[in-house]
Enzyme design. Structure first.
Site, short mmCIF file in Angstrom:
data_model
loop_
_atom_site.label_atom_id
_atom_site.label_comp_id
_atom_site.label_asym_id
_atom_site.label_seq_id
_atom_site.Cartn_x
_atom_site.Cartn_y
_atom_site.Cartn_z
N TYR A 135 6.06 6.04 -4.90
CA TYR A 135 5.15 6.20 -3.74
C TYR A 135 4.97 4.92 -2.91
CZ TYR A 135 1.06 5.23 -6.95
OH TYR A 135 0.15 4.73 -7.83
N GLU A 136 4.33 5.15 -1.78
CA GLU A 136 4.21 4.11 -0.72
C GLU A 136 5.58 3.56 -0.35
OE1 GLU A 136 0.84 1.54 -0.55
OE2 GLU A 136 -0.38 2.95 -1.70
#
Ligand code: CAA
Length: 399
Positions: free
Chosen positions: A363-364
């Site tokens: 993620y990110e």
């Protein structure tokens, strides 16, 4: 080496460590099983004045830096990666307002986030728009009352715990990334619903949901920065500041796993001696410790560069995210190995570290996307390098 940190950062670190040992560690396994939100931890973080420390003082925060945020996330994640991100995602959600909000938006939303009275989430990704964040399909159309948002968001961390959401939608699809805008949407706005919760491998105490917008009317004042079209750049600048937070989460997980591995291997007896007394095991532990310390220096350097306002931090932020999260995956996997069969078993705390670590590589921005960001930065540096390296191409050895 905490002594190298500024005194104020050390102070945040000490407070976060106290919260971690008193409130995070005792409930980590239970909330991993039940999937319940760590409200008791959020409450403790409020009481220790650690929520929203990155918010500027004029809006009720501490005016602390990304480095301070990172050490807090690192400490919490030493005991629970899920609670680390439950905290850090408030930075991801509120950086867009800090960076691009109008004065009125800052005054309206930031003080409650700074105190931890309200949690905020970040709505960028969609089912079909993940790594290619510019391809978002959510739309916002202007009318006399404000904006009507239609679309769906995916992978929103802290979704049902939050009450404010930074949501990205295209206000001019023909303009591509330049047509994306950001909106501040509050829970309870008609037409906005929190959708299904994902069943995750790790970070299980944190609710990750879909968000749905069906003719969701928001006022003109919800348009971030009162400006159309700046949404994509705002999201990218936000991610530059937030990615060290994911790196810090990974760093904390790796550090926490190493501590458990040291404890276990020093106590576990085989062949009449502690497992740790075998050199092969010491070498594994040493490699884990080396990688963690290297990751720590990169995370802290990236955070310091951001706090110093140095331009072009995307590359460093991406580098620290890749390095720390890949380190966390390796270290937590090795820690499971060092626990042997017990490492694979939920009676021991270590398998959770490995499950929690995996998401940090995803993620990110996946670690592949981070390498794209780094690669693009290196490409831009090519001209500069050509300027000071006088060797001509024809001087390179030919076959
Ligand atoms: N800062 C400011 N502006 C930036 C920027 C940055 N770091 N990066 C790009 N921009 C600007 C560019 O200058 C360009 O502006 P102009 O049009 O004015 O020239 C514009 O944005 C488009 O840039 P690119 O052409 O580089 O964009 P791209 O489409 O090639 O995408 C990307 C670049 C790096 C791949 C980007 O899409 C990306 O980061 N993808 C990953 C998204 C991501 O991290 N998603 C995670 C969401 S959060 C989450 O995981 C859930 C959670 O809740 C934790």
């Amino acid at each position: 080496m905490k002594e190298l940190l500024p005194a104020r950062t050390q102070e945040y670190q000490a407070r976060a460590r106290e919260v971690t040992e008193k409130y995070v560690r005792p409930v980590a396994a239970e909330l991993d099983r039940s999937g319940e939100y760590p409200w008791s931890v959020i409450q403790a973080l409020r009481e220790y004045n650690l929520m929203g420390i990155w918010i500027p003082e004029e809006y009720g925060g501490d005016g602390a830096g990304v480095l301070d945020m990172c050490v807090v996330v690192e400490e919490i994640s030493r005991a629970c990666g899920g609670m680390g991100v439950a905290y850090a995602v408030n930075a991801l959600g509120s950086f867009p307002i800090v960076l691009g909000g109008t004065e009125e938006q800052k005054r309206r939303h930031l003080p409650a986030i700074a105190k931890g009275e309200k949690l905020i989430a970040f709505g960028l990704s969609e089912k079909a728009s993940g790594s290619d964040a510019g391809s978002l399909r959510a739309r916002a159309v202007h009318n006399v009352y404000g904006w009507i948002i239609n679309g769906d968001k995916k992978w929103t961390t802290n979704a049902n715990a939050a009450s404010i959401y930074t949501v990205y939608a295209s206000t001019n699809p023909e303009r591509g990334t330049r047509g994306a805008s950001a909106f501040i949407v509050e829970k309870g706005t008609p037409g906005f619903e929190i959708g299904r919760r994902e069943q995750l491998m790790g970070i299980r105490c944190v609710p990750v949901h879909e968000l749905h917008f069906r003719d969701c009317h928001v006022p003109q004042s919800a348009l971030l920065g009162a400006k159309e079209g700046g949404g994509f750049a705002n999201a990218m600048m936000t991610l530059d500041r937030a990615r060290p937070g994911v790196a810090a989460q990974a760093l904390g997980l790796a550090q926490g796993a190493l501590e458990w591995a040291i404890r276990y291997t020093s106590e576990r007896q085989q062949f009449g001696q502690s497992v740790m007394s075998f050199q092969a095991i010491q070498f594994m532990l040493s490699d884990m410790a080396i990688q963690i310390e290297a990751a720590r220096q990169l995370v802290y350097t990236a955070a310091r560069a951001i706090d110093a306002g140095i331009s072009g931090v995307s590359k460093l932020a991406a580098m620290c995210k890749v390095f720390a999260t890949d380190t966390a995956m390796r270290v937590t996997t090795d820690a499971v190995q060092l626990f042997g069969g017990y490492g694979y078993c939920q009676d021991y705390p270590i398998e959770k570290y490995m499950r929690d670590a995996k998401i940090t590589q995803i993620y990110e921005g996946t670690n592949q996307i981070q390498r794209v960001v780094i690669g693009r930065a290196l490409t831009r540096e090519a001209d500069q390098i050509a300027g000071h390296l006088s060797v001509k191409v024809e001087h390179f050895p030919k076959e």
